[in-house]
Design a protein around this motif. Structure first.
Motif, PDB file in Angstrom:
ATOM      1  N   LEU A 245     -49.082 -21.820 -28.728  1.00 33.93           N
ATOM      2  CA  LEU A 245     -47.687 -22.260 -28.680  1.00 33.93           C
ATOM      3  C   LEU A 245     -46.783 -21.323 -29.486  1.00 33.93           C
ATOM      4  N   LYS A 246     -47.310 -20.796 -30.593  1.00 28.01           N
ATOM      5  CA  LYS A 246     -46.530 -19.831 -31.390  1.00 28.01           C
ATOM      6  C   LYS A 246     -46.236 -18.569 -30.588  1.00 28.01           C
ATOM      7  N   ILE A 247     -47.269 -18.041 -29.901  1.00 20.14           N
ATOM      8  CA  ILE A 247     -47.077 -16.846 -29.071  1.00 20.14           C
ATOM      9  C   ILE A 247     -46.091 -17.139 -27.948  1.00 20.14           C
ATOM     10  N   LEU A 248     -46.207 -18.334 -27.351  1.00 20.88           N
ATOM     11  CA  LEU A 248     -45.277 -18.737 -26.295  1.00 20.88           C
ATOM     12  C   LEU A 248     -43.857 -18.823 -26.820  1.00 20.88           C
ATOM     13  N   PHE A 249     -43.698 -19.321 -28.038  1.00 15.35           N
ATOM     14  CA  PHE A 249     -42.363 -19.443 -28.637  1.00 15.35           C
ATOM     15  C   PHE A 249     -41.719 -18.068 -28.829  1.00 15.35           C
ATOM     16  N   ILE A 250     -42.482 -17.098 -29.352  1.00 15.14           N
ATOM     17  CA  ILE A 250     -41.938 -15.744 -29.544  1.00 15.14           C
ATOM     18  C   ILE A 250     -41.570 -15.126 -28.204  1.00 15.14           C
ATOM     19  N   SER A 251     -42.426 -15.304 -27.191  1.00 12.22           N
ATOM     20  CA  SER A 251     -42.125 -14.777 -25.855  1.00 12.22           C
ATOM     21  C   SER A 251     -40.863 -15.425 -25.291  1.00 12.22           C
ATOM     22  N   LEU A 252     -40.701 -16.732 -25.549  1.00 14.57           N
ATOM     23  CA  LEU A 252     -39.509 -17.447 -25.073  1.00 14.57           C
ATOM     24  C   LEU A 252     -38.253 -16.933 -25.764  1.00 14.57           C
ATOM     25  N   VAL A 253     -38.357 -16.620 -27.047  1.00 17.38           N
ATOM     26  CA  VAL A 253     -37.210 -16.046 -27.770  1.00 17.38           C
ATOM     27  C   VAL A 253     -36.802 -14.708 -27.161  1.00 17.38           C
ATOM     28  N   ILE A 254     -37.785 -13.858 -26.843  1.00 18.37           N
ATOM     29  CA  ILE A 254     -37.502 -12.557 -26.234  1.00 18.37           C
ATOM     30  C   ILE A 254     -36.822 -12.738 -24.876  1.00 18.37           C
ATOM     31  N   ILE A 255     -37.259 -13.747 -24.105  1.00 17.65           N
ATOM     32  CA  ILE A 255     -36.643 -14.015 -22.797  1.00 17.65           C
ATOM     33  C   ILE A 255     -35.214 -14.532 -22.965  1.00 17.65           C
ATOM     34  N   LEU A 256     -35.006 -15.439 -23.922  1.00 20.94           N
ATOM     35  CA  LEU A 256     -33.664 -15.998 -24.138  1.00 20.94           C
ATOM     36  C   LEU A 256     -32.688 -14.932 -24.621  1.00 20.94           C
ATOM     37  N   VAL A 257     -33.189 -13.971 -25.405  1.00 21.38           N
ATOM     38  CA  VAL A 257     -32.326 -12.853 -25.824  1.00 21.38           C
ATOM     39  C   VAL A 257     -31.848 -12.088 -24.602  1.00 21.38           C
ATOM     40  N   ARG A 258     -32.743 -11.895 -23.631  1.00 21.28           N
ATOM     41  CA  ARG A 258     -32.340 -11.203 -22.401  1.00 21.28           C
ATOM     42  C   ARG A 258     -31.277 -11.998 -21.642  1.00 21.28           C
ATOM     43  N   GLY A 259     -31.383 -13.318 -21.654  1.00 22.27           N
ATOM     44  CA  GLY A 259     -30.444 -14.127 -20.889  1.00 22.27           C
ATOM     45  C   GLY A 259     -29.098 -14.323 -21.549  1.00 22.27           C
ATOM     46  N   THR A 260     -28.993 -14.018 -22.841  1.00 21.37           N
ATOM     47  CA  THR A 260     -27.756 -14.351 -23.562  1.00 21.37           C
ATOM     48  C   THR A 260     -26.979 -13.152 -24.097  1.00 21.37           C
ATOM     49  N   LEU A 261     -27.655 -12.045 -24.419  1.00 23.99           N
ATOM     50  CA  LEU A 261     -26.972 -10.933 -25.078  1.00 23.99           C
ATOM     51  C   LEU A 261     -26.675  -9.798 -24.099  1.00 23.99           C
ATOM     52  N   PRO A 262     -25.527  -9.148 -24.214  1.00 22.49           N
ATOM     53  CA  PRO A 262     -25.229  -7.986 -23.375  1.00 22.49           C
ATOM     54  C   PRO A 262     -25.929  -6.743 -23.907  1.00 22.49           C
ATOM     55  N   ARG A 263     -25.907  -5.684 -23.088  1.00 21.87           N
ATOM     56  CA  ARG A 263     -26.551  -4.435 -23.504  1.00 21.87           C
ATOM     57  C   ARG A 263     -25.769  -3.784 -24.639  1.00 21.87           C
ATOM     58  N   TYR A 264     -26.513  -3.261 -25.611  1.00 23.57           N
ATOM     59  CA  TYR A 264     -25.930  -2.579 -26.770  1.00 23.57           C
ATOM     60  C   TYR A 264     -25.481  -1.180 -26.350  1.00 23.57           C
ATOM     61  N   ARG A 265     -24.828  -0.468 -27.247  1.00 19.61           N
ATOM     62  CA  ARG A 265     -24.448   0.908 -26.957  1.00 19.61           C
ATOM     63  C   ARG A 265     -25.471   1.852 -27.565  1.00 19.61           C
ATOM     64  N   TYR A 266     -25.801   2.942 -26.848  1.00 21.88           N
ATOM     65  CA  TYR A 266     -26.933   3.772 -27.256  1.00 21.88           C
ATOM     66  C   TYR A 266     -26.708   4.436 -28.616  1.00 21.88           C
ATOM     67  N   ASP A 267     -25.500   4.933 -28.861  1.00 24.09           N
ATOM     68  CA  ASP A 267     -25.268   5.586 -30.149  1.00 24.09           C
ATOM     69  C   ASP A 267     -25.346   4.587 -31.299  1.00 24.09           C
ATOM     70  N   LYS A 268     -24.900   3.330 -31.045  1.00 21.22           N
ATOM     71  CA  LYS A 268     -25.003   2.292 -32.079  1.00 21.22           C
ATOM     72  C   LYS A 268     -26.463   1.918 -32.337  1.00 21.22           C
ATOM     73  N   LEU A 269     -27.284   1.971 -31.278  1.00 21.72           N
ATOM     74  CA  LEU A 269     -28.712   1.705 -31.453  1.00 21.72           C
ATOM     75  C   LEU A 269     -29.333   2.714 -32.410  1.00 21.72           C
ATOM     76  N   MET A 270     -29.017   3.994 -32.225  1.00 23.69           N
ATOM     77  CA  MET A 270     -29.570   5.033 -33.090  1.00 23.69           C
ATOM     78  C   MET A 270     -29.007   4.944 -34.511  1.00 23.69           C
ATOM     79  N   ILE A 271     -27.731   4.613 -34.626  1.00 21.14           N
ATOM     80  CA  ILE A 271     -27.129   4.435 -35.958  1.00 21.14           C
ATOM     81  C   ILE A 271     -27.796   3.269 -36.685  1.00 21.14           C
ATOM     82  N   LEU A 272     -28.053   2.173 -35.938  1.00 23.45           N
ATOM     83  CA  LEU A 272     -28.718   1.003 -36.527  1.00 23.45           C
ATOM     84  C   LEU A 272     -30.072   1.371 -37.097  1.00 23.45           C
ATOM     85  N   CYS A 273     -30.806   2.219 -36.381  1.00 22.40           N
ATOM     86  CA  CYS A 273     -32.149   2.598 -36.836  1.00 22.40           C
ATOM     87  C   CYS A 273     -32.090   3.554 -38.021  1.00 22.40           C
TER      88      CYS A 273
END
Length: 304
Positions: free
Chosen positions: A256-284
């Protein structure tokens, strides 16, 4: 020896079956997020939809670009899936197939190899779109691997062991998600970037790349790449469960824990828009790396 081989083979089979139902779960969840039904026609409540998709993909006509480098082009999807299956060998089984003292070193090594086959897929397709897609993936994966490995190193300083099973003993009283929640958040985001999942799915920028490094693959090649990506999602759920959520105790709650993490990853896909590539690299490179290096100095000075 025979028992270990049978256990490893069963693990691979059940992992592939679990990918089928993970895709069904994702399509159902995304359907309800968008206020529509997911697959519900093939079988009871759409349960056979993943298998009909698999039959369709594996029976499609074989084709390849005329100017591709054929053998690397066609071998790389299979190697991508093999690496995603191979890393599951680090799972802490009861029969201890490969649960040795340096299991985390094994995970780091195998995860680092995976990016090469994505690069080969894009490079040897000999297409400008796949080339741009593979360059994005390679830059993104290598960048976030640095911060991800250093974050895990902070946890290894806490536990003082490279054995995955020791995390279960360490969290017998309190889960590490409570004590080191900043590391949990950064590792979760790093996994999303490593897996090329929303909001970091820059390989699939529909407006400029269509499908990224795998644009020239269809049928069997696409299915193998798809299986490799979703096996990595399940594996990331297992790793996060081991590191932060009390470990795996080989009962129903562990899955159930593994299922919960997988569900979180799926919900992130359904709710958040795509980030900007330069901001992704700056974040890292400007945020995560500086924070992680300070945390590494902090934990190493306290516990050593």
């Amino acid at each position: 020896m025979l028992t270990k081989l049978v256990t490893l083979l069963l693990m691979m089979i059940f992992s592939l079956v679990s990918v089928a139902f993970l895709t069904l779960l994702e399509r159902k969840v995304l359907g309800y997020v968008q206020m529509r039904k997911g697959p519900n026609k093939v079988g009871l409540l759409g349960l056979f939809q993943p298998f009909s998709d698999a039959v369709k993909l594996f029976t499609k006509e074989f084709f390849f670009p005329m100017k591709c480098n054929f053998y690397p082009y066609w071998l790389s999807p299979g190697l991508t899936m093999f690496i995603s299956l191979f890393v599951w060998g680090s799972f802490p089984y009861v029969y201890l197939i490969v649960s040795w003292k340096y299991s985390f070193m094994f995970i780091f090594t195998v995860l680092s190899i995976g990016v090469y086959f994505i690069m080969i897929s894009g490079w040897f397709s000999n297409s400008s779109y796949s080339m741009l897609g593979c360059l994005r993936v390679v830059a993104q994966s290598i960048s976030y691997e640095v911060s991800f490995f250093l974050l895990v190193l902070c946890l290894l300083f806490l536990v003082k062991s490279l054995i995955i099973g020791d995390f279960l003993v360490y969290q017998s009283n309190i889960w590490m998600i409570v004590t080191v929640i900043p590391i949990f958040m950064m590792i979760l985001i790093s996994f999303l970037a490593e897996l090329n999942r929303t909001p970091f799915d820059f390989t699939e920028g529909e407006s400029e790349l269509v499908s990224g490094f795998n644009i020239e693959y269809g049928g069997t090649g696409f299915a193998l790449i798809f299986l490799g990506e979703y096996l990595s999602i399940l594996f990331s759920g297992m790793v996060i469960t081991m590191l932060f959520m009390g470990g795996l105790t080989f009962n129903f709650t562990s899955y159930l824990k593994i299922l919960f993490i997988s569900l979180v990853i799926i919900l992130v896909r359904g709710t958040l828009p795509r980030y900007r590539y330069d901001k992704l690299m700056i974040l890292c490179w400007k945020s995560y790396l500086s924070i992680v290096l300070f945390m590494l100095i902090f934990y190493s000075s306290i516990f050593f």
